[in-house]
Design a protein around this motif. Structure first.
Motif, PDB file in Angstrom:
ATOM      1  N   LEU A 126     -27.349 -16.262 -10.947  1.00  0.00           N
ATOM      2  CA  LEU A 126     -27.594 -14.834 -11.130  1.00  0.00           C
ATOM      3  C   LEU A 126     -26.329 -14.148 -11.635  1.00  0.00           C
ATOM      4  N   PRO A 127     -26.379 -13.446 -12.763  1.00  0.00           N
ATOM      5  CA  PRO A 127     -25.204 -12.689 -13.215  1.00  0.00           C
ATOM      6  C   PRO A 127     -24.781 -11.668 -12.161  1.00  0.00           C
ATOM      7  N   TRP A 128     -23.483 -11.679 -11.847  1.00  0.00           N
ATOM      8  CA  TRP A 128     -22.952 -10.771 -10.831  1.00  0.00           C
ATOM      9  C   TRP A 128     -21.850  -9.943 -11.470  1.00  0.00           C
ATOM     10  N   CYS A 129     -22.085  -8.655 -11.551  1.00  0.00           N
ATOM     11  CA  CYS A 129     -21.137  -7.733 -12.164  1.00  0.00           C
ATOM     12  C   CYS A 129     -20.478  -6.899 -11.078  1.00  0.00           C
ATOM     13  N   ARG A 130     -19.164  -6.961 -11.011  1.00  0.00           N
ATOM     14  CA  ARG A 130     -18.431  -6.168 -10.026  1.00  0.00           C
ATOM     15  C   ARG A 130     -17.635  -5.111 -10.769  1.00  0.00           C
ATOM     16  N   VAL A 131     -17.938  -3.854 -10.481  1.00  0.00           N
ATOM     17  CA  VAL A 131     -17.370  -2.739 -11.232  1.00  0.00           C
ATOM     18  C   VAL A 131     -16.377  -1.968 -10.368  1.00  0.00           C
ATOM     19  N   VAL A 132     -15.491  -1.256 -11.034  1.00  0.00           N
ATOM     20  CA  VAL A 132     -14.513  -0.431 -10.323  1.00  0.00           C
ATOM     21  C   VAL A 132     -15.161   0.872  -9.863  1.00  0.00           C
ATOM     22  N   ASN A 133     -15.971   1.473 -10.733  1.00  0.00           N
ATOM     23  CA  ASN A 133     -16.573   2.776 -10.455  1.00  0.00           C
ATOM     24  C   ASN A 133     -18.087   2.640 -10.540  1.00  0.00           C
ATOM     25  N   LEU A 134     -18.763   2.685  -9.388  1.00  0.00           N
ATOM     26  CA  LEU A 134     -20.211   2.477  -9.360  1.00  0.00           C
ATOM     27  C   LEU A 134     -20.961   3.638 -10.011  1.00  0.00           C
ATOM     28  N   ALA A 135     -20.481   4.853  -9.822  1.00  0.00           N
ATOM     29  CA  ALA A 135     -21.143   6.018 -10.423  1.00  0.00           C
ATOM     30  C   ALA A 135     -21.109   5.929 -11.941  1.00  0.00           C
ATOM     31  N   ARG A 136     -19.982   5.529 -12.496  1.00  0.00           N
ATOM     32  CA  ARG A 136     -19.879   5.387 -13.947  1.00  0.00           C
ATOM     33  C   ARG A 136     -20.796   4.285 -14.451  1.00  0.00           C
ATOM     34  N   ALA A 137     -20.891   3.201 -13.676  1.00  0.00           N
ATOM     35  CA  ALA A 137     -21.786   2.106 -14.063  1.00  0.00           C
ATOM     36  C   ALA A 137     -23.246   2.574 -14.086  1.00  0.00           C
ATOM     37  N   LEU A 138     -23.634   3.399 -13.112  1.00  0.00           N
ATOM     38  CA  LEU A 138     -24.993   3.935 -13.094  1.00  0.00           C
ATOM     39  C   LEU A 138     -25.236   4.847 -14.293  1.00  0.00           C
ATOM     40  N   ASP A 139     -24.222   5.585 -14.708  1.00  0.00           N
ATOM     41  CA  ASP A 139     -24.346   6.406 -15.914  1.00  0.00           C
ATOM     42  C   ASP A 139     -24.599   5.527 -17.136  1.00  0.00           C
ATOM     43  N   GLU A 140     -23.892   4.405 -17.239  1.00  0.00           N
ATOM     44  CA  GLU A 140     -24.071   3.494 -18.367  1.00  0.00           C
ATOM     45  C   GLU A 140     -25.485   2.913 -18.377  1.00  0.00           C
ATOM     46  N   MET A 141     -26.012   2.616 -17.202  1.00  0.00           N
ATOM     47  CA  MET A 141     -27.369   2.083 -17.126  1.00  0.00           C
ATOM     48  C   MET A 141     -28.383   3.112 -17.607  1.00  0.00           C
ATOM     49  N   ALA A 142     -28.187   4.377 -17.259  1.00  0.00           N
ATOM     50  CA  ALA A 142     -29.085   5.429 -17.721  1.00  0.00           C
ATOM     51  C   ALA A 142     -29.034   5.560 -19.235  1.00  0.00           C
ATOM     52  N   GLU A 143     -27.844   5.478 -19.800  1.00  0.00           N
ATOM     53  CA  GLU A 143     -27.690   5.574 -21.250  1.00  0.00           C
ATOM     54  C   GLU A 143     -28.380   4.422 -21.963  1.00  0.00           C
ATOM     55  N   ALA A 144     -28.500   3.278 -21.277  1.00  0.00           N
ATOM     56  CA  ALA A 144     -29.163   2.113 -21.862  1.00  0.00           C
ATOM     57  C   ALA A 144     -30.675   2.143 -21.666  1.00  0.00           C
ATOM     58  N   GLY A 145     -31.187   3.198 -21.025  1.00  0.00           N
ATOM     59  CA  GLY A 145     -32.629   3.349 -20.884  1.00  0.00           C
ATOM     60  C   GLY A 145     -33.207   2.904 -19.557  1.00  0.00           C
ATOM     61  N   PHE A 146     -32.363   2.577 -18.589  1.00  0.00           N
ATOM     62  CA  PHE A 146     -32.860   2.190 -17.274  1.00  0.00           C
ATOM     63  C   PHE A 146     -33.197   3.423 -16.446  1.00  0.00           C
ATOM     64  N   TRP A 147     -34.186   3.274 -15.558  1.00  0.00           N
ATOM     65  CA  TRP A 147     -34.595   4.333 -14.628  1.00  0.00           C
ATOM     66  C   TRP A 147     -34.039   3.978 -13.254  1.00  0.00           C
ATOM     67  N   ARG A 148     -33.141   4.805 -12.755  1.00  0.00           N
ATOM     68  CA  ARG A 148     -32.393   4.492 -11.539  1.00  0.00           C
ATOM     69  C   ARG A 148     -33.149   4.997 -10.313  1.00  0.00           C
ATOM     70  N   ILE A 149     -33.571   4.066  -9.464  1.00  0.00           N
ATOM     71  CA  ILE A 149     -34.371   4.399  -8.285  1.00  0.00           C
ATOM     72  C   ILE A 149     -33.592   4.035  -7.022  1.00  0.00           C
ATOM     73  N   GLY A 150     -33.275   5.028  -6.231  1.00  0.00           N
ATOM     74  CA  GLY A 150     -32.615   4.785  -4.961  1.00  0.00           C
ATOM     75  C   GLY A 150     -33.641   4.617  -3.854  1.00  0.00           C
ATOM     76  N   ALA A 200     -34.686 -10.767 -11.552  1.00  0.00           N
ATOM     77  CA  ALA A 200     -33.780  -9.644 -11.819  1.00  0.00           C
ATOM     78  C   ALA A 200     -32.755 -10.033 -12.883  1.00  0.00           C
ATOM     79  N   ARG A 201     -32.274  -9.050 -13.600  1.00  0.00           N
ATOM     80  CA  ARG A 201     -31.270  -9.314 -14.630  1.00  0.00           C
ATOM     81  C   ARG A 201     -29.906  -9.630 -14.034  1.00  0.00           C
ATOM     82  N   ALA A 202     -29.544  -8.885 -13.009  1.00  0.00           N
ATOM     83  CA  ALA A 202     -28.180  -9.010 -12.494  1.00  0.00           C
ATOM     84  C   ALA A 202     -28.057  -8.278 -11.173  1.00  0.00           C
ATOM     85  N   LEU A 203     -26.985  -8.601 -10.479  1.00  0.00           N
ATOM     86  CA  LEU A 203     -26.564  -7.855  -9.294  1.00  0.00           C
ATOM     87  C   LEU A 203     -25.302  -7.101  -9.659  1.00  0.00           C
ATOM     88  N   VAL A 204     -25.246  -5.823  -9.283  1.00  0.00           N
ATOM     89  CA  VAL A 204     -24.066  -5.003  -9.543  1.00  0.00           C
ATOM     90  C   VAL A 204     -23.538  -4.477  -8.216  1.00  0.00           C
TER      91      VAL A 204
END
Length: 252
Positions: free
Chosen positions: A159-183, A131-135
């Motif tokens: 393992l890179p560990w990214c801790r964000v303030v706003n998880l929803a915003r982080a998921l938006d950034e991942m989508a903009e980068a071309g990731f497919w978000r699967i819950g 995996a690339r990272a844990l968020v």
């Protein structure tokens, strides 16, 4: 990049700094050039098993002495290391690297998974399966502690560990980068392997029992389930390991 918040008395002792314990966790930290060490406790027997980094503050004691440095009955194995928390990884760096190399390596996102044993075990699987990272979110997730490091068995250092303030915003950034978000959710109709296809996936897992929050579900491009039978659900760390294996085997 700022440092992760320092844990406050989460390990049964008065130190405000993480205390790692056990052979794997301590050895991995000592081998990590990005680690800053504060103090190392050893027994006379374990002192013979490693070459000490220059300048490190070392104290010696018996098993009982070291046991007082960590949570009750923690398996310290004769090694306790007090450290500075690792620097937090910036999500933008992770996404930039993904765009540059183009490899379909997943990002793991945890939505309010609070048990450090589970988070550590997920780290271990994430590293093992590429995996690339844990968020995680700054709030509602465990900090860097000896319990987590012990469960991660060295993966905390790699393992890179990214801790964000706003998880929803982080998921938006991942989508903009071309990731497919699967819950991941057991009630989904589509199985994970089908949902992933050839995408670059983000695997989103929620807390046991409660699952993902509604706002997190809204940010997912697809909801999928694991191909399990006979049980209603799995422990979140087991589910993560299966999902990561499924993501990794696409390249076989």
């Amino acid at each position: 990049m700022g440092r992760r918040p320092q844990p406050k008395n989460q390990q049964g002792h008065k130190s405000l700094f993480p205390r790692l314990y056990g052979r794997h966790a301590v050895f991995a930290a000592l081998d990590n050039p990005d680690r800053e060490f504060r103090k190392l406790w050893l027994t006379p027997a374990t002192a013979k098993t490693l070459d000490l980094p220059p300048g490190i503050n070392v104290q010696y004691g018996d098993d009982h002495d070291l046991g007082r440095m960590v949570p009750t009955d923690a398996p310290h194995q004769g090694y306790v290391l007090e450290v500075e928390p690792l620097e937090s990884v910036w999500l933008g760096d992770i996404l930039a690297a993904a765009i540059e190399d183009g490899k379909n390596r997943p990002i793991v996102v945890l939505d309010q998974v609070t048990d450090p044993h589970n988070v550590g075990a997920i780290m271990r699987s994430a590293l093992a399966f590429g995996a690339r990272a844990l968020v995680t979110q700054d709030r509602h997730s465990p900090g860097e502690t000896g319990v987590l490091a012990k469960s991660a068995s060295g993966a905390l250092e790699h393992l890179p560990w990214c801790r964000v303030v706003n998880l929803a915003r982080a998921l938006d950034e991942m989508a903009e980068a071309g990731f497919w978000r699967i819950g991941l959710d057991g009630s989904a109709e589509v199985e994970l392997e089908t949902a992933m296809g050839k995408t670059q996936p983000v695997l989103v897992l929620g807390a046991e029992g409660e699952g993902m929050r509604a706002l997190t579900v809204e940010r997912c491009d697809q909801i999928a389930k694991l191909p399990i039978t006979g049980v209603e659900s799995l422990n979140v760390s087991n589910a993560a390991a299966i999902a990561l294996y499924a993501a990794a085997r696409r390249g076989l």
